[in-house]
Motif scaffolding. Structure first.
Motif, PDB file in Angstrom:
ATOM      1  N   ILE A  25      11.252  -2.210  -0.629  1.00  0.00           N
ATOM      2  CA  ILE A  25      11.164  -3.638  -0.479  1.00  0.00           C
ATOM      3  C   ILE A  25       9.601  -3.615  -0.167  1.00  0.00           C
ATOM      4  CG2 ILE A  25      10.910  -5.981   1.547  1.00  0.00           C
ATOM      5  CD1 ILE A  25      14.028  -5.052   1.384  1.00  0.00           C
ATOM      6  N   ALA A  26       8.973  -2.389   0.603  1.00  0.00           N
ATOM      7  CA  ALA A  26       7.550  -2.136   0.653  1.00  0.00           C
ATOM      8  C   ALA A  26       6.706  -1.988  -1.230  1.00  0.00           C
ATOM      9  CB  ALA A  26       7.386  -1.399   1.959  1.00  0.00           C
ATOM     10  N   LEU A  27       8.069  -0.879  -1.259  1.00  0.00           N
ATOM     11  CA  LEU A  27       6.357  -1.540  -2.234  1.00  0.00           C
ATOM     12  C   LEU A  27       6.724  -2.161  -3.567  1.00  0.00           C
ATOM     13  CD1 LEU A  27       8.272   2.571  -3.198  1.00  0.00           C
ATOM     14  CD2 LEU A  27       6.161   2.586  -2.917  1.00  0.00           C
ATOM     15  N   VAL A  28       7.505  -3.196  -3.439  1.00  0.00           N
ATOM     16  CA  VAL A  28       6.943  -3.826  -4.390  1.00  0.00           C
ATOM     17  C   VAL A  28       6.612  -5.761  -3.740  1.00  0.00           C
ATOM     18  CG1 VAL A  28       8.638  -5.848  -5.046  1.00  0.00           C
ATOM     19  CG2 VAL A  28       9.955  -4.364  -5.194  1.00  0.00           C
ATOM     20  N   ASP A  29       6.688  -5.272  -2.379  1.00  0.00           N
ATOM     21  CA  ASP A  29       5.157  -5.935  -1.790  1.00  0.00           C
ATOM     22  C   ASP A  29       4.392  -5.110  -1.550  1.00  0.00           C
ATOM     23  OD1 ASP A  29       3.986  -6.923   0.387  1.00  0.00           O
ATOM     24  OD2 ASP A  29       5.024  -6.067   2.258  1.00  0.00           O
ATOM     25  N   GLU A  30       3.408  -4.049  -1.791  1.00  0.00           N
ATOM     26  CA  GLU A  30       2.137  -3.112  -1.975  1.00  0.00           C
ATOM     27  C   GLU A  30       1.877  -3.620  -3.763  1.00  0.00           C
ATOM     28  OE1 GLU A  30      -0.653  -1.880  -0.653  1.00  0.00           O
ATOM     29  OE2 GLU A  30       0.681  -2.884   0.376  1.00  0.00           O
ATOM     30  N   LEU A  31       2.874  -3.772  -4.228  1.00  0.00           N
ATOM     31  CA  LEU A  31       3.032  -3.864  -6.168  1.00  0.00           C
ATOM     32  C   LEU A  31       2.129  -5.047  -6.136  1.00  0.00           C
ATOM     33  CD1 LEU A  31       3.208  -2.631  -8.890  1.00  0.00           C
ATOM     34  CD2 LEU A  31       5.125  -3.152  -8.727  1.00  0.00           C
ATOM     35  N   LEU A  32       2.514  -6.038  -5.599  1.00  0.00           N
ATOM     36  CA  LEU A  32       2.823  -7.171  -6.491  1.00  0.00           C
ATOM     37  C   LEU A  32       0.965  -7.910  -5.319  1.00  0.00           C
ATOM     38  CD1 LEU A  32       6.084  -9.313  -5.557  1.00  0.00           C
ATOM     39  CD2 LEU A  32       4.236  -9.120  -7.604  1.00  0.00           C
ATOM     40  N   HIS A  33       1.144  -6.780  -4.323  1.00  0.00           N
ATOM     41  CA  HIS A  33      -0.098  -7.220  -3.401  1.00  0.00           C
ATOM     42  C   HIS A  33      -1.883  -6.794  -4.703  1.00  0.00           C
ATOM     43  CE1 HIS A  33      -3.056  -7.353  -0.978  1.00  0.00           C
ATOM     44  NE2 HIS A  33      -3.218  -6.132  -0.636  1.00  0.00           N
TER      45      HIS A  33
END
Length: 194
Positions: free
Chosen positions: A157-165
């Motif tokens: 979830i944290a990596l998806v969050d950062e990728l989208l950011h």
């Protein structure tokens, strides 16, 4: 934060706070499992000379160690404390740097999602077949596997969050800004234990 701020969030404020809270709770749980390792090892060490046996103490310590490692991943990543080899990416600036960050985050996200899925599948299978630990205490294996699985899911979830950011033009939040003074360099070195 304003939308022109490169560290702004692409998510609504309530979701941003929820995600940051999830990462923080995961970090706190990792810390609690670390304390439990200390207490278990203390009980094992103090119990031996007194003739007190802690049943499956080694098993519980190893499960707590795995929980500490996996539950701490997302918080460590988001805090910018995860070890990152940036020899190549640090040489690039501007748009090529953003593309490189996106590529690296996409690879990391794919790997985290892959491992999270298989950890979830393993935990679900252990639950369905009622797998039990082979030690002194016949604990259902899905219980200690929850921390392993949960830690990997939260990291994904944290990596998806950062990728989208980063995809939407934000600067990576896991990367700390360059120190502005000699005192800040010293303070960071002290905090990192270097």
């Amino acid at each position: 934060m304003s939308s022109s701020d490169p560290r702004h969030s692409v998510f609504p404020e309530w979701l941003r706070k929820s995600l940051d809270g999830l990462y923080l709770v995961s970090g706190w749980l990792a810390g609690l499992f670390l304390i439990s390792i200390f207490l278990i090892m203390l009980a094992l060490s103090a119990g031996r000379p007194l003739g007190i046996d802690v049943p499956a103490g080694d098993d519980f310590a190893s499960w707590a160690m795995a929980a500490t490692a996996f539950l701490g991943l997302a918080h460590t990543f988001r805090s910018g404390e995860m070890i990152r080899v940036g020899l190549l990416i640090e040489q690039v600036r501007g748009r090529p740097r953003q593309i490189a960050e996106i590529l690296v985050l996409a690879i990391g996200t794919a790997a985290a999602l892959y491992f999270a899925w298989y950890a979830f599948d393993m935990t679900r299978t252990s639950y369905r077949f009622n797998d039990l630990a082979q030690g002194v205490v016949a604990m259902p294996l899905w219980i200690p596997q929850l921390a392993f699985c949960g830690g990997l899911v939260i990291l994904a979830i944290a990596l998806v969050d950062e990728l989208l950011h980063v995809l939407f033009g934000g600067l990576p939040r896991y990367e700390k800004p360059a120190p502005e003074s000699a005192e800040e360099v010293i303070e960071r070195a002290i905090q990192s234990g270097a």
